[in-house]
Design a protein around this motif. Sequence first.
Motif, short mmCIF file in Angstrom:
data_model
loop_
_atom_site.label_atom_id
_atom_site.label_comp_id
_atom_site.label_asym_id
_atom_site.label_seq_id
_atom_site.Cartn_x
_atom_site.Cartn_y
_atom_site.Cartn_z
N GLY A 46 74.70 113.07 67.27
CA GLY A 46 75.60 113.90 68.06
C GLY A 46 75.21 113.88 69.54
O GLY A 46 76.04 113.69 70.42
N THR A 47 73.91 114.09 69.78
CA THR A 47 73.43 114.07 71.16
C THR A 47 73.56 112.68 71.75
O THR A 47 73.88 112.53 72.94
N THR A 49 75.87 110.46 71.05
CA THR A 49 77.27 110.31 71.45
C THR A 49 77.52 111.01 72.77
O THR A 49 78.11 110.44 73.70
N ALA A 50 77.06 112.26 72.86
CA ALA A 50 77.33 113.07 74.04
C ALA A 50 76.71 112.46 75.29
O ALA A 50 77.35 112.39 76.35
N THR A 184 74.70 116.55 77.21
CA THR A 184 75.25 117.12 75.98
C THR A 184 76.17 118.30 76.30
O THR A 184 77.30 118.39 75.79
N THR A 187 79.33 117.08 78.13
CA THR A 187 80.33 116.46 77.25
C THR A 187 81.11 117.52 76.48
O THR A 187 82.33 117.42 76.31
N LEU A 188 80.41 118.56 76.02
CA LEU A 188 81.08 119.63 75.27
C LEU A 188 82.08 120.38 76.15
O LEU A 188 83.00 121.03 75.65
#
Lengths: 506, 41
Positions: A46-47, A49-50, A184, A187-188
Amino acid sequence: MTSTGLALGVTVLTVLAVTGVGLLAVRGRVRSVEDFIAARDSVGRGTMTATVVASTTGAWILFSPAEAGAAFGGLPAVLGYALGSAVPLLCFIPVGRRIRAVMPAGHSLTEFAYARFGPAMYGFVLVVSVFYMFVFLAAEMTGIAGALSLVADVPLWQTSALVGGFVLVYTVYGGLVASIVTDTVQTLVILPLLAVGFGGAVAALGGPAELHATAVAADATLLDPGFRPGLAFGVYVAVAILGSNMLNQGMWQRVYAADGDRALRDGLAVAAAAVVPMVLLAGLFGVAAAGLGLTDSGTASVAFFVVLETAFPTWVTVVVVALAVLLVMSSADTMFNAIASVVTADLARLLDRPDQRRLWTVGRGLTVVVAAGAVAVGAQGYSVLELFLTADLLAVAVFVPFLTGLYTSRLSGGGALAASVCGLAVGVARFPPLRGPLTALPGASALPAPSFLASFIGAAAVAAVLTFVATAVGDAGADLETLDRDVRRLDDPVADGGENEEMDRR
Amino acid sequence: MSAVGATAFAALVWGSVLAVIVVFVYVAGSLLAARDRTRKE
């Protein structure tokens, strides 16, 4: 026009929030130079990707794809840009695995260049890589300064100093760890802002059907998928992005930061899937701007903001300012740390027994120098497009020979360098921005017509063919299994003289 | 032909918006799952 005070206020709040997150999140997590420049095996999918999404998508996505859609060939140009942005990330899945296998304790692409090819190719790769990264950084600072100047008349130097200064604070403190943590969070925030912002904008402009009808009525080629100039642009921009990203130290750092092959594969694949719609949506704003008759040759590069100013209320502009600042910060921190890490890792190799404190000071000092340079350039309002294309051409000529060294022991440093230089020569001969200086040379009249497509494809193809020939006829006998012998982790007691305790006291 | 083009264009636009949302959900979900795993360990 949005008021200067409002735009500056939003910018200050955004940089303060990101800087606060960066400083708080890395407290106690950066205990060595190794953490500062590598953050090895620490990032899940996940991180991953971010951080890849945030690092690779800077404020350029608000400028370049829209410009491509408005002035370089409509939809096919935008599609080429979008797919071209994803290809390097997909290439990094197998290449990244190979990098980790061949040089598991490595930190930088220049370490690999030196260990595999020797000093000449190392020097070439170092120059190309640092030049590309600094131009990318300068373009980001120039872009955000220009955007705020356009929408709110903010002086260039204020934006450049504000954004660069705050990114510097958390990057000097937390290095790569801070960059990944803030990536991270960014991106969120960026992804929903983009989805809501772009979706709302399309709806406000009358919906896709209305936009399609307007664009077709204004210029049918804007949405013609077979429009040749657009296709040509799509192809050469894809090659340019591929070459430059393979020499992006920020990506190499993230390859090492992944906590395994699965995180590497999933993170890069999902990031590639994310980049395509992000670039596509931004590019369609350029198509919309051209269809609505809002752009001419002088305003194509700011097509996105022209549409924004024309069709949307102030609050949307404010949201986009925050988005643009986030986009710049996420790629600027990557480049600050990437450029500093290249030199820090090389210094660790060059010095006989480097201690941690010295290396760390150098790493932080270099980050300050890079940031100061980027802020200064960003405040000038230069056109960096030609520099960007020049950096891309250099990278396109060198990436095939460079990466081939990961897979074969037969290619020598001389062969790789010769392939790169010949590829570059062919690219330069057809490169439009250099046609002026070249005409002063004897025999210049015999040069073929300048063309970006021929330049980039020619450079990559010649370098690839000569790499193949050099590999086939030569046998350098490089031992890929022992490449790692001269590359050590920077928290290794052998490398720092066993003085880790010193760092623990800091 | 124009209707087909308009439909394809609409699919491209809304498909892209949807794809960005899906990636957001993936990243957020992966981060939450990683946090839960860390807490259990």
